[in-house]
Write an enzyme that holds these catalytic residues in place. Structure first.
Site, PDB file in Angstrom:
ATOM      1  N   ASP A   1      34.269  30.844  43.828  1.00  0.00           N
ATOM      2  CA  ASP A   1      33.448  32.092  42.950  1.00  0.00           C
ATOM      3  C   ASP A   1      33.048  32.484  41.832  1.00  0.00           C
ATOM      4  O   ASP A   1      33.412  31.505  41.023  1.00  0.00           O
ATOM      5  CB  ASP A   1      35.076  32.915  44.301  1.00  0.00           C
ATOM      6  CG  ASP A   1      35.854  33.321  43.197  1.00  0.00           C
ATOM      7  OD1 ASP A   1      36.240  31.796  42.649  1.00  0.00           O
ATOM      8  OD2 ASP A   1      36.665  34.349  41.733  1.00  0.00           O
TER       9      ASP A   1
ATOM     10  N   GLU B   1      39.641  33.470  41.366  1.00  0.00           N
ATOM     11  CA  GLU B   1      39.709  32.655  40.454  1.00  0.00           C
ATOM     12  C   GLU B   1      39.149  34.299  39.296  1.00  0.00           C
ATOM     13  O   GLU B   1      39.407  34.997  38.738  1.00  0.00           O
ATOM     14  CB  GLU B   1      39.477  32.246  39.476  1.00  0.00           C
ATOM     15  CG  GLU B   1      40.363  30.995  38.829  1.00  0.00           C
ATOM     16  CD  GLU B   1      38.955  31.292  37.372  1.00  0.00           C
ATOM     17  OE1 GLU B   1      39.672  31.788  35.738  1.00  0.00           O
ATOM     18  OE2 GLU B   1      37.856  32.167  37.453  1.00  0.00           O
TER      19      GLU B   1
END
Length: 390
Positions: A76, A142
């Site tokens: 991500d 994250e």
């Protein structure tokens, strides 16, 4: 002219292009993990997809005996912001005339993911029956709440009593040149929201009110001036910072009835989060406030001061780049804080971090090829030449 077709580039850069083309804004993965899994399955990795909530994760392992060395990272990325502010479209990667690979995630951290995959491909091709086990712990959470990503996978592994001896997190650790800094730990992060209650009233009649802003100021000043600790050889002194202060109705003639103060500690191993909470309450109590605090422990400090992984990583950087890295625990938090709770030796090594989360995020393209060779050298040191042999 910028390079937009990666066909003539190295395998690491070709994979980086493929990953960067996917606008995987947290918590979306958009097929990035599928690309990695396909490459790992071809190498004989056992793949476990571990979705939690809306988050895609996977855990992959190869080998059956000896210590396990895992690569950890995230697919991500943070939002790009308005595309018109970018010199090149954020999800159309290219290498510019200065040799910089551009795109959201180039440094944080799809470039590192590509380097991990190609490093393992070369290592397995050279050492198909290698000693030790290789793992990948990959998440798409994250940059977001970090609840259903690495944290959840680590708890899953803990419940199975799964061993994880070494871990390299691919966060962008370098400052001025590839590999000049290796993160061998991180400070703890303790957040708090302080609510102070007063009595709302008219500013012309302060004797009928109780201004919580006036109450808060001396207490906050005491917290700011407090010497929490002096740090140590590995960590700077613990810091206290106010990040937000909210009060008032918006009217200029109303004394507010309450105040909300958002603050954060970045703390060393010289104190515990319990120490910080108790000392904070003691200071606030001394100022006779009507208050309560909502605490959030974002992560405990962790440190890998010495051992096989630090030695192998230092060796890998020097062997590939000729540089002698500096060990550091500076910066924010990372998913290493969750992995370290398994008793693992954890370091972070990735490209330069100067443009992470910025418009026009970029990294020197040749740095990713160097990073891939460094990762390969670490594996070789641990599982071929090093102390991790049986």
């Amino acid at each position: 002219m910028p390079i937009t077709d990666p066909a003539s580039l190295s395998p690491t850069l070709q994979l980086a292009f493929e990953l960067l083309r996917r606008p995987s804004v947290t918590p979306d993965d958009l097929g990035c993990q599928d690309l990695m899994i396909e490459r790992l399955e071809a190498l004989g990795f056992h793949i476990e997809r571990l979705p939690f909530g809306d988050v895609e994760n996977f855990w992959a392992t190869r080998g059956h005996h000896g210590p396990l060395m895992a690569f950890a990272g995230h697919t991500d990325v943070v939002p790009s912001g308005p595309h018109v502010r970018w010199d090149y479209p954020p999800f159309e990667p290219c290498i510019d005339d200065d040799g910089m690979l551009r795109g959201r995630g180039a440094a944080d951290m799809k470039g590192s993911l590509a380097a991990m995959i190609t490093a393992v491909e070369r290592f397995v091709a050279t050492h198909p029956d290698h000693h030790g086990k290789i793992g990948f712990l990959i998440t798409s959470d994250e940059e977001g709440p970090a609840v259903d990503g690495t944290r959840a996978v680590v708890e899953h592994l803990r419940e199975r009593h799964e061993r994880l001896d070494y871990c390299i997190v691919g966060e962008p650790s370098s400052t001025d040149a590839m590999g000049d800094v290796i993160k061998n730990g991180r400070r703890g992060s303790l957040g708090g929201v302080l609510h102070i209650k007063g009595i709302q009233g008219h500013v012309a009649y302060p004797h009928l009110a109780n201004n919580p802003i006036h109450q808060a100021m001396p207490a906050l000043n005491a917290l700011v001036k407090e010497h929490w600790d002096g740090g140590n050889d590995f960590f700077p002194a613990t810091s206290f910072q106010v990040s937000n202060f909210r009060a008032g109705t918006g009217a200029t003639n109303v004394i507010p009835g309450d105040v909300e103060v958002v603050f954060n500690f970045r703390f060393s191993t010289e104190v515990t989060h319990g120490d910080l909470q108790a000392r904070t309450r003691a200071i606030l109590d001394a100022h006779d406030l009507d208050y309560h605090i909502d605490w959030t422990l974002n992560g405990e400090p962790f440190l890998t001061a010495e051992g096989e992984l630090v030695e192998a990583t230092l060796h890998g950087v020097e062997a590939v780049t000729g540089r002698q890295p500096r060990l550091s625990t500076s910066g924010g938090t990372s998913d290493g804080r969750f992995i370290a709770t398994l008793g693992s030796q954890v370091v972070e090594l990735g490209p330069c971090n100067a443009t992470i989360h910025q418009t026009n995020e970029r990294v020197r393209a040749t740095d990713l090829d160097e990073l891939s060779r460094i990762y390969e050298a670490v594996l070789t040191k641990l599982f071929v030449n090093g102390k991790a042999q049986p």
